[in-house]
Design a protein around this motif. Structure first.
Motif, PDB file in Angstrom:
ATOM      1  N   ASP A  11     126.125   1.614  -1.329  1.00 47.56           N
ATOM      2  CA  ASP A  11     126.576   2.845  -1.736  1.00 47.56           C
ATOM      3  C   ASP A  11     127.502   2.913  -2.800  1.00 47.56           C
ATOM      4  O   ASP A  11     128.684   1.923  -2.738  1.00 47.56           O
ATOM      5  N   PHE A  12     127.305   3.738  -3.589  1.00 47.96           N
ATOM      6  CA  PHE A  12     128.661   4.074  -4.814  1.00 47.96           C
ATOM      7  C   PHE A  12     128.989   5.397  -4.213  1.00 47.96           C
ATOM      8  O   PHE A  12     128.708   6.394  -4.690  1.00 47.96           O
ATOM      9  N   GLY A  13     130.118   5.339  -3.355  1.00 46.26           N
ATOM     10  CA  GLY A  13     130.514   6.864  -3.014  1.00 46.26           C
ATOM     11  C   GLY A  13     129.307   7.585  -2.346  1.00 46.26           C
ATOM     12  O   GLY A  13     128.654   6.949  -1.169  1.00 46.26           O
ATOM     13  N   GLU A  14     129.116   8.658  -2.808  1.00 43.09           N
ATOM     14  CA  GLU A  14     127.888   9.608  -2.087  1.00 43.09           C
ATOM     15  C   GLU A  14     126.420   9.032  -2.515  1.00 43.09           C
ATOM     16  O   GLU A  14     125.590   9.124  -1.865  1.00 43.09           O
ATOM     17  N   LEU A  15     126.368   8.161  -3.742  1.00 43.47           N
ATOM     18  CA  LEU A  15     125.138   7.892  -3.982  1.00 43.47           C
ATOM     19  C   LEU A  15     124.798   6.507  -3.348  1.00 43.47           C
ATOM     20  O   LEU A  15     125.521   5.327  -3.376  1.00 43.47           O
ATOM     21  N   THR A  16     123.276   6.291  -3.024  1.00 46.49           N
ATOM     22  CA  THR A  16     123.069   5.205  -2.520  1.00 46.49           C
ATOM     23  C   THR A  16     122.000   4.416  -3.563  1.00 46.49           C
ATOM     24  O   THR A  16     120.983   5.134  -3.841  1.00 46.49           O
ATOM     25  N   ALA A  17     122.698   3.641  -4.055  1.00 45.72           N
ATOM     26  CA  ALA A  17     121.983   3.042  -5.383  1.00 45.72           C
ATOM     27  C   ALA A  17     120.855   2.155  -5.022  1.00 45.72           C
ATOM     28  O   ALA A  17     120.054   2.006  -5.712  1.00 45.72           O
ATOM     29  N   VAL A  18     120.961   1.493  -4.069  1.00 41.59           N
ATOM     30  CA  VAL A  18     120.003   0.754  -3.234  1.00 41.59           C
ATOM     31  C   VAL A  18     120.017   0.875  -1.650  1.00 41.59           C
ATOM     32  O   VAL A  18     120.858   1.004  -1.222  1.00 41.59           O
ATOM     33  N   PRO A  36     111.929   3.511 -12.787  1.00 41.45           N
ATOM     34  CA  PRO A  36     112.502   4.432 -13.774  1.00 41.45           C
ATOM     35  C   PRO A  36     114.153   4.189 -13.852  1.00 41.45           C
ATOM     36  O   PRO A  36     114.596   3.272 -12.977  1.00 41.45           O
ATOM     37  N   ASN A  37     114.622   4.438 -14.941  1.00 36.75           N
ATOM     38  CA  ASN A  37     116.199   4.382 -15.235  1.00 36.75           C
ATOM     39  C   ASN A  37     116.749   4.777 -13.986  1.00 36.75           C
ATOM     40  O   ASN A  37     116.441   5.895 -13.399  1.00 36.75           O
ATOM     41  N   GLY A  38     117.836   3.903 -13.659  1.00 36.38           N
ATOM     42  CA  GLY A  38     118.668   4.347 -12.452  1.00 36.38           C
ATOM     43  C   GLY A  38     117.962   4.169 -10.921  1.00 36.38           C
ATOM     44  O   GLY A  38     118.652   4.488  -9.919  1.00 36.38           O
ATOM     45  N   ALA A  39     116.973   3.413 -10.934  1.00 39.74           N
ATOM     46  CA  ALA A  39     116.169   3.215  -9.729  1.00 39.74           C
ATOM     47  C   ALA A  39     117.057   2.148  -8.655  1.00 39.74           C
ATOM     48  O   ALA A  39     116.620   2.161  -7.730  1.00 39.74           O
ATOM     49  N   GLY A  40     117.915   1.361  -9.429  1.00 42.50           N
ATOM     50  CA  GLY A  40     118.472   0.498  -8.600  1.00 42.50           C
ATOM     51  C   GLY A  40     118.081  -1.054  -9.134  1.00 42.50           C
ATOM     52  O   GLY A  40     118.620  -1.920  -8.193  1.00 42.50           O
ATOM     53  N   LYS A  41     117.363  -1.111 -10.038  1.00 36.44           N
ATOM     54  CA  LYS A  41     117.028  -2.495 -10.219  1.00 36.44           C
ATOM     55  C   LYS A  41     118.200  -3.379 -10.447  1.00 36.44           C
ATOM     56  O   LYS A  41     118.261  -4.545 -10.035  1.00 36.44           O
ATOM     57  N   SER A  42     118.769  -3.006 -11.495  1.00 38.33           N
ATOM     58  CA  SER A  42     120.106  -4.033 -11.941  1.00 38.33           C
ATOM     59  C   SER A  42     121.085  -4.038 -10.720  1.00 38.33           C
ATOM     60  O   SER A  42     121.508  -5.120 -10.532  1.00 38.33           O
ATOM     61  N   THR A  43     121.320  -3.184  -9.811  1.00 32.63           N
ATOM     62  CA  THR A  43     122.298  -3.230  -8.932  1.00 32.63           C
ATOM     63  C   THR A  43     121.583  -4.005  -7.739  1.00 32.63           C
ATOM     64  O   THR A  43     122.402  -4.853  -7.048  1.00 32.63           O
ATOM     65  N   THR A  44     120.377  -4.314  -7.553  1.00 33.22           N
ATOM     66  CA  THR A  44     119.842  -5.079  -6.711  1.00 33.22           C
ATOM     67  C   THR A  44     120.158  -6.691  -6.937  1.00 33.22           C
ATOM     68  O   THR A  44     120.225  -7.445  -6.206  1.00 33.22           O
TER      69      THR A  44
HETATM   70  N1  LIG Z   1     129.383   0.211 -10.789  1.00 37.07           N
HETATM   71  C1  LIG Z   1     128.776   1.258 -10.337  1.00 37.07           C
HETATM   72  N2  LIG Z   1     129.475   2.497 -10.001  1.00 37.07           N
HETATM   73  C2  LIG Z   1     128.608   3.622  -9.759  1.00 37.07           C
HETATM   74  N3  LIG Z   1     127.622   3.746  -9.837  1.00 37.07           N
HETATM   75  C3  LIG Z   1     126.768   2.981 -10.303  1.00 37.07           C
HETATM   76  C4  LIG Z   1     127.442   1.540 -10.475  1.00 37.07           C
HETATM   77  N4  LIG Z   1     126.398   0.713 -10.974  1.00 37.07           N
HETATM   78  C5  LIG Z   1     125.288   1.434 -11.040  1.00 37.07           C
HETATM   79  N5  LIG Z   1     125.239   2.655 -10.577  1.00 37.07           N
HETATM   80  C6  LIG Z   1     124.353   3.913 -10.370  1.00 37.07           C
HETATM   81  O1  LIG Z   1     123.625   3.252  -9.368  1.00 37.07           O
HETATM   82  C7  LIG Z   1     122.133   3.776  -9.693  1.00 37.07           C
HETATM   83  C8  LIG Z   1     121.205   2.556  -9.839  1.00 37.07           C
HETATM   84  O2  LIG Z   1     121.694   2.074 -11.335  1.00 37.07           O
HETATM   85  P1  LIG Z   1     121.098   0.616 -11.798  1.00 37.07           P
HETATM   86  O3  LIG Z   1     120.892  -0.325 -10.606  1.00 37.07           O
HETATM   87  O4  LIG Z   1     121.639   0.112 -12.934  1.00 37.07           O
HETATM   88  O5  LIG Z   1     119.634   1.183 -12.200  1.00 37.07           O
HETATM   89  P2  LIG Z   1     118.579   0.629 -13.114  1.00 37.07           P
HETATM   90  O6  LIG Z   1     118.710  -0.924 -13.328  1.00 37.07           O
HETATM   91  O7  LIG Z   1     117.330   0.461 -12.224  1.00 37.07           O
HETATM   92  O8  LIG Z   1     118.432   1.555 -14.159  1.00 37.07           O
HETATM   93  C9  LIG Z   1     122.378   4.748 -11.038  1.00 37.07           C
HETATM   94  O9  LIG Z   1     122.319   5.975 -10.489  1.00 37.07           O
HETATM   95  C10 LIG Z   1     123.839   4.252 -11.598  1.00 37.07           C
HETATM   96  O10 LIG Z   1     124.350   5.404 -12.155  1.00 37.07           O
END
Ligand SMILES: Nc1ncnc2c1ncn2[C@@H]1O[C@H](COP(=O)(O)OP(=O)(O)O)[C@@H](O)[C@H]1O
Ligand SMILES: [Mg+2]
Length: 251
Positions: A11-18, A36-44
């Motif tokens: 979770d990043f605040g309200e957003l569940t990124a993964v 798609p962009n923003g799906a959570g790939k890099s975060t994973t």
């Molecule tokens: N450090 C962070 N703080 C807040 N939000 C983040 C952070 N890193 C990523 N996000 C958000 O998390 C979501 C997933 O991002 P990301 O994993 O980069 O997606 P992808 O690699 O699939 O494009 C996006 O909505 C992005 O804006």
């Protein structure tokens, strides 16, 4: 099992990124993560490689729980990653960059196993040289990294990730921004790394042609959740994947 992820959540605040992602990976298997962009790939990938701490869930590597460990500890275990954005030292030569990356990993294996003798500088330099050769960058070894053409810079990022001699390598959009020729050359290199070094590769990539060419398995993320996981043929046929990823376009 090389890698086992269970209920991975960030979770990043309200957003569940993964969002409660489960993923398994066998040694030698080529996995691509798409979405798609923003799906959570890099975060994973950041969660697996220790750059971020998960809100919930576990990461196991060769059966051991590595959740929440520091990035350098995880590199020592044999996991490495390249970054979507530049991670090179622009003022250093190509060769220096590779040596710094090799040295980092060498200290790592030393600290993990005190019985293992720290290999000498010559070994480190040799590994750096080999890595540059494998990545087709040896001729450019004396050039300052910042002066490299774009495609070579991206390849140097991959070389730095490889210099730690990983068993498992994450490549986050390695061909982003490359010309078709650079992309082709890079995909050839990825396949060579797999075959010659026996590295298991997890690829994040947008280009479907590349994905279908190199993947044994594809995991699809959408809004942080895994919506599909299967062979390229299985993924190709799934309507919800087409909907989420390609806006309904046939693949
Ligand atoms: N450090 C962070 N703080 C807040 N939000 C983040 C952070 N890193 C990523 N996000 C958000 O998390 C979501 C997933 O991002 P990301 O994993 O980069 O997606 P992808 O690699 O699939 O494009 C996006 O909505 C992005 O804006
Ligand atoms: Mg990304």
């Amino acid at each position: 099992m090389l890698l086992e992820i269970e209920g991975l959540t960030k979770d990043f605040g309200e957003l569940t990124a993964v969002d409660e992602v489960d993923l398994q990976l066998e040694e030698g298997e080529s996995l691509s993560i798409i979405g798609p962009n923003g799906a959570g790939k890099s975060t994973t990938v950041n969660l697996i490689t220790g750059l971020l701490n998960p809100t919930a869930g576990t990461v196991r590597y060769r059966g051991e729980d590595i959740t929440g460990q520091e990035p350098h500890e995880i590199v020592q275990r044999g996991l490495s990653r390249s970054f979507q954005t530049a991670s090179i030292f622009p003022d250093l030569t190509v060769e220096r960059n590779a040596i710094v990356a090799s040295l980092g990993a060498e200290h790592g294996s030393f600290s993990l196993n005190f019985l293992k003798r720290l290999t000498g500088y010559d070994d480190v330099a040799e590994r750096a040289r080999q890595t540059l050769e494998d990545m087709g960058l040896y001729e450019q070894r004396d050039i300052k990294a910042e002066s490299l053409p774009y495609g070579d810079k991206r390849r140097l990022e991959m070389a730095l990730a490889l210099a730690s001699n990983p068993d498992l390598l994450f490549l986050d959009e390695p061909t982003a921004g490359m010309s078709p020729e650079e992309t082709d050359a890079t995909v050839d290199l990825i396949e060579r790394i797999k075959e010659e070094r026996g590295v298991t590769i997890v690829l994040i990539e947008h280009d479907m042609e590349i994905i279908f060419r190199v993947s044994d398995r594809i995991a699809v993320l959408n809004r942080g959740a895994k919506i599909a996981d299967g062979t390229p043929d299985e993924i190709r046929g799934q309507p919800d994947v087409q909907e989420a990823y390609l806006g309904g376009v046939e693949i």
